[in-house]
Design a protein around this motif. Structure first.
Motif, PDB file in Angstrom:
ATOM      1  N   GLY A 107      92.690  75.128  -9.381  1.00 26.57           N
ATOM      2  CA  GLY A 107      91.516  75.702  -9.938  1.00 26.57           C
ATOM      3  C   GLY A 107      90.113  75.289  -9.988  1.00 26.57           C
ATOM      4  O   GLY A 107      89.828  74.091  -9.286  1.00 26.57           O
ATOM      5  N   SER A 108      89.217  76.012 -10.753  1.00 29.37           N
ATOM      6  CA  SER A 108      88.032  75.262 -10.690  1.00 29.37           C
ATOM      7  C   SER A 108      87.552  75.356 -12.204  1.00 29.37           C
ATOM      8  O   SER A 108      87.858  75.979 -13.132  1.00 29.37           O
ATOM      9  CB  SER A 108      87.060  76.106 -10.152  1.00 29.37           C
ATOM     10  OG  SER A 108      87.260  76.320  -8.444  1.00 29.37           O
ATOM     11  N   LEU A 109      86.520  74.381 -12.475  1.00 32.46           N
ATOM     12  CA  LEU A 109      85.725  74.323 -13.776  1.00 32.46           C
ATOM     13  C   LEU A 109      84.215  73.658 -13.241  1.00 32.46           C
ATOM     14  O   LEU A 109      84.097  73.126 -12.325  1.00 32.46           O
ATOM     15  CB  LEU A 109      86.466  73.079 -14.609  1.00 32.46           C
ATOM     16  CG  LEU A 109      87.742  73.573 -15.314  1.00 32.46           C
ATOM     17  CD1 LEU A 109      88.213  72.230 -15.956  1.00 32.46           C
ATOM     18  CD2 LEU A 109      87.300  74.685 -16.399  1.00 32.46           C
ATOM     19  N   ARG A 110      83.559  73.954 -14.236  1.00 34.61           N
ATOM     20  CA  ARG A 110      82.087  73.650 -14.045  1.00 34.61           C
ATOM     21  C   ARG A 110      81.764  73.038 -15.472  1.00 34.61           C
ATOM     22  O   ARG A 110      81.613  73.468 -16.571  1.00 34.61           O
ATOM     23  CB  ARG A 110      81.081  74.572 -13.810  1.00 34.61           C
ATOM     24  CG  ARG A 110      79.530  73.899 -13.475  1.00 34.61           C
ATOM     25  CD  ARG A 110      78.599  75.356 -13.119  1.00 34.61           C
ATOM     26  NE  ARG A 110      78.052  75.722 -14.248  1.00 34.61           N
ATOM     27  CZ  ARG A 110      76.750  76.359 -14.157  1.00 34.61           C
ATOM     28  NH1 ARG A 110      76.034  76.200 -12.968  1.00 34.61           N
ATOM     29  NH2 ARG A 110      76.360  76.909 -15.088  1.00 34.61           N
ATOM     30  N   LEU A 111      81.276  71.631 -15.197  1.00 32.10           N
ATOM     31  CA  LEU A 111      80.776  70.751 -16.410  1.00 32.10           C
ATOM     32  C   LEU A 111      79.322  70.935 -16.388  1.00 32.10           C
ATOM     33  O   LEU A 111      78.632  71.047 -15.225  1.00 32.10           O
ATOM     34  CB  LEU A 111      81.215  69.486 -16.303  1.00 32.10           C
ATOM     35  CG  LEU A 111      82.891  69.239 -16.135  1.00 32.10           C
ATOM     36  CD1 LEU A 111      83.071  67.752 -15.964  1.00 32.10           C
ATOM     37  CD2 LEU A 111      83.713  69.834 -17.196  1.00 32.10           C
ATOM     38  N   SER A 112      78.760  70.863 -17.588  1.00 30.27           N
ATOM     39  CA  SER A 112      77.468  70.896 -17.766  1.00 30.27           C
ATOM     40  C   SER A 112      76.997  69.622 -18.761  1.00 30.27           C
ATOM     41  O   SER A 112      77.751  69.376 -19.688  1.00 30.27           O
ATOM     42  CB  SER A 112      76.787  71.989 -18.431  1.00 30.27           C
ATOM     43  OG  SER A 112      77.183  73.303 -17.643  1.00 30.27           O
ATOM     44  N   CYS A 113      75.922  69.201 -18.816  1.00 32.44           N
ATOM     45  CA  CYS A 113      75.344  68.078 -19.538  1.00 32.44           C
ATOM     46  C   CYS A 113      73.664  68.207 -19.757  1.00 32.44           C
ATOM     47  O   CYS A 113      73.119  68.186 -18.780  1.00 32.44           O
ATOM     48  CB  CYS A 113      75.721  66.574 -18.990  1.00 32.44           C
ATOM     49  SG  CYS A 113      74.984  65.250 -19.790  1.00 32.44           S
ATOM     50  N   THR A 114      73.504  68.359 -20.847  1.00 32.01           N
ATOM     51  CA  THR A 114      72.243  68.362 -21.216  1.00 32.01           C
ATOM     52  C   THR A 114      71.561  67.172 -21.831  1.00 32.01           C
ATOM     53  O   THR A 114      72.048  66.972 -22.931  1.00 32.01           O
ATOM     54  CB  THR A 114      71.776  69.694 -21.926  1.00 32.01           C
ATOM     55  OG1 THR A 114      72.242  71.124 -21.385  1.00 32.01           O
ATOM     56  CG2 THR A 114      70.228  70.117 -22.324  1.00 32.01           C
ATOM     57  N   ALA A 115      70.624  66.632 -21.315  1.00 31.17           N
ATOM     58  CA  ALA A 115      69.691  65.737 -21.827  1.00 31.17           C
ATOM     59  C   ALA A 115      68.622  66.214 -22.939  1.00 31.17           C
ATOM     60  O   ALA A 115      68.002  67.045 -22.691  1.00 31.17           O
ATOM     61  CB  ALA A 115      69.395  64.567 -20.816  1.00 31.17           C
ATOM     62  N   SER A 116      68.366  65.177 -24.012  1.00 32.03           N
ATOM     63  CA  SER A 116      67.247  65.715 -25.100  1.00 32.03           C
ATOM     64  C   SER A 116      66.961  64.232 -25.367  1.00 32.03           C
ATOM     65  O   SER A 116      67.453  63.200 -25.246  1.00 32.03           O
ATOM     66  CB  SER A 116      67.723  66.557 -26.184  1.00 32.03           C
ATOM     67  OG  SER A 116      68.836  65.826 -26.974  1.00 32.03           O
ATOM     68  N   GLY A 117      65.527  64.388 -26.193  1.00 28.72           N
ATOM     69  CA  GLY A 117      65.321  63.108 -26.748  1.00 28.72           C
ATOM     70  C   GLY A 117      64.036  62.485 -25.956  1.00 28.72           C
ATOM     71  O   GLY A 117      63.302  63.326 -25.259  1.00 28.72           O
ATOM     72  N   SER A 118      64.233  61.311 -25.672  1.00 31.91           N
ATOM     73  CA  SER A 118      63.108  60.406 -24.722  1.00 31.91           C
ATOM     74  C   SER A 118      63.796  60.751 -23.377  1.00 31.91           C
ATOM     75  O   SER A 118      64.382  59.881 -22.729  1.00 31.91           O
ATOM     76  CB  SER A 118      63.077  58.965 -25.014  1.00 31.91           C
ATOM     77  OG  SER A 118      62.630  59.002 -26.365  1.00 31.91           O
ATOM     78  N   ILE A 119      63.380  62.010 -22.564  1.00 35.64           N
ATOM     79  CA  ILE A 119      63.826  62.033 -21.366  1.00 35.64           C
ATOM     80  C   ILE A 119      63.047  61.626 -19.952  1.00 35.64           C
ATOM     81  O   ILE A 119      63.306  61.515 -19.150  1.00 35.64           O
ATOM     82  CB  ILE A 119      64.300  63.677 -21.183  1.00 35.64           C
ATOM     83  CG1 ILE A 119      63.160  64.747 -21.320  1.00 35.64           C
ATOM     84  CG2 ILE A 119      65.221  64.109 -22.125  1.00 35.64           C
ATOM     85  CD1 ILE A 119      63.225  65.930 -21.127  1.00 35.64           C
ATOM     86  N   PHE A 120      61.873  61.459 -20.543  1.00 34.19           N
ATOM     87  CA  PHE A 120      60.748  61.017 -19.634  1.00 34.19           C
ATOM     88  C   PHE A 120      61.267  59.728 -18.883  1.00 34.19           C
ATOM     89  O   PHE A 120      61.665  58.997 -19.580  1.00 34.19           O
ATOM     90  CB  PHE A 120      59.361  60.845 -20.168  1.00 34.19           C
ATOM     91  CG  PHE A 120      58.260  60.413 -19.002  1.00 34.19           C
ATOM     92  CD1 PHE A 120      58.164  59.030 -19.013  1.00 34.19           C
ATOM     93  CD2 PHE A 120      57.891  61.159 -18.097  1.00 34.19           C
ATOM     94  CE1 PHE A 120      57.239  58.439 -18.201  1.00 34.19           C
ATOM     95  CE2 PHE A 120      56.964  60.538 -17.200  1.00 34.19           C
ATOM     96  CZ  PHE A 120      56.753  59.228 -17.074  1.00 34.19           C
ATOM     97  N   GLY A 121      61.251  59.752 -17.714  1.00 33.71           N
ATOM     98  CA  GLY A 121      61.814  58.560 -17.015  1.00 33.71           C
ATOM     99  C   GLY A 121      63.138  58.392 -16.399  1.00 33.71           C
ATOM    100  O   GLY A 121      63.760  57.478 -15.965  1.00 33.71           O
ATOM    101  N   ILE A 122      64.000  59.551 -16.713  1.00 35.40           N
ATOM    102  CA  ILE A 122      65.172  59.707 -16.137  1.00 35.40           C
ATOM    103  C   ILE A 122      65.314  59.751 -14.825  1.00 35.40           C
ATOM    104  O   ILE A 122      64.597  60.454 -14.064  1.00 35.40           O
ATOM    105  CB  ILE A 122      65.861  60.819 -16.810  1.00 35.40           C
ATOM    106  CG1 ILE A 122      66.349  60.526 -18.191  1.00 35.40           C
ATOM    107  CG2 ILE A 122      67.448  60.906 -16.033  1.00 35.40           C
ATOM    108  CD1 ILE A 122      67.002  61.859 -18.927  1.00 35.40           C
ATOM    109  N   VAL A 123      66.017  58.768 -14.134  1.00 37.17           N
ATOM    110  CA  VAL A 123      65.860  58.765 -12.735  1.00 37.17           C
ATOM    111  C   VAL A 123      67.258  59.012 -11.774  1.00 37.17           C
ATOM    112  O   VAL A 123      67.209  59.754 -10.811  1.00 37.17           O
ATOM    113  CB  VAL A 123      65.393  57.499 -12.031  1.00 37.17           C
ATOM    114  CG1 VAL A 123      64.028  57.204 -12.373  1.00 37.17           C
ATOM    115  CG2 VAL A 123      66.442  56.355 -12.467  1.00 37.17           C
ATOM    116  N   ILE A 124      68.282  58.951 -12.586  1.00 34.04           N
ATOM    117  CA  ILE A 124      69.529  59.343 -12.120  1.00 34.04           C
ATOM    118  C   ILE A 124      70.227  60.171 -13.286  1.00 34.04           C
ATOM    119  O   ILE A 124      70.472  59.262 -14.274  1.00 34.04           O
ATOM    120  CB  ILE A 124      70.392  58.216 -11.624  1.00 34.04           C
ATOM    121  CG1 ILE A 124      69.653  57.367 -10.217  1.00 34.04           C
ATOM    122  CG2 ILE A 124      71.794  58.327 -10.975  1.00 34.04           C
ATOM    123  CD1 ILE A 124      70.218  56.258  -9.928  1.00 34.04           C
TER     124      ILE A 124
END
Length: 115
Positions: free
Chosen positions: A16-33
């Motif tokens: 079967g299949s699944l899709r995971l999601s991850c949302t970032a919040s807060g101090s997100i400026f500067g996220i590179v990876i």
């Protein structure tokens, strides 16, 4: 500080299949990876896949050809599309980001694949 919230885990049959999601919040400026790791009971935490700001992706050999990582920068969200799931994929999947030299982790979401 960066907060990460994962969703999309669950129980699925092998193949079967699944899709995971991850949302970032807060101090997100500067996220590179942004990426996903997983940890099965009694085992170490292993890289699953990562994606950087240019869209370059990296996968663990165990998931190549079955998992796809993608990123929506406008939504500060990273996705992991998992297909052809196997019982060995059973683990807690954790979202991870690298920002200004520091790693941040989500709480994790359980993925269970039944045979």
């Amino acid at each position: 500080q960066v907060q990460l919230v994962e969703s999309g885990g669950g129980l699925v049959q092998a193949g079967g299949s699944l899709r995971l999601s991850c949302t970032a919040s807060g101090s997100i400026f500067g996220i590179v990876i942004m990426g996903w790791y997983r940890q099965a009971p009694g085992k170490q935490r292993d890289l699953v896949a990562t994606i950087d700001n240019s869209g370059t992706t990296r996968y663990a050999d165990a998931v190549k050809g079955r998992f796809t990582i993608s990123r929506d920068n406008a939504k500060n969200t990273v996705y992991l599309q998992m297909s052809s799931l196997k019982p060995d994929d059973t683990a807690i999947y954790l979202c991870n980001v690298l920002r200004l030299g520091q790693f941040y982790w989500g709480q994790g979401t359980q993925v269970t694949v039944s045979s």
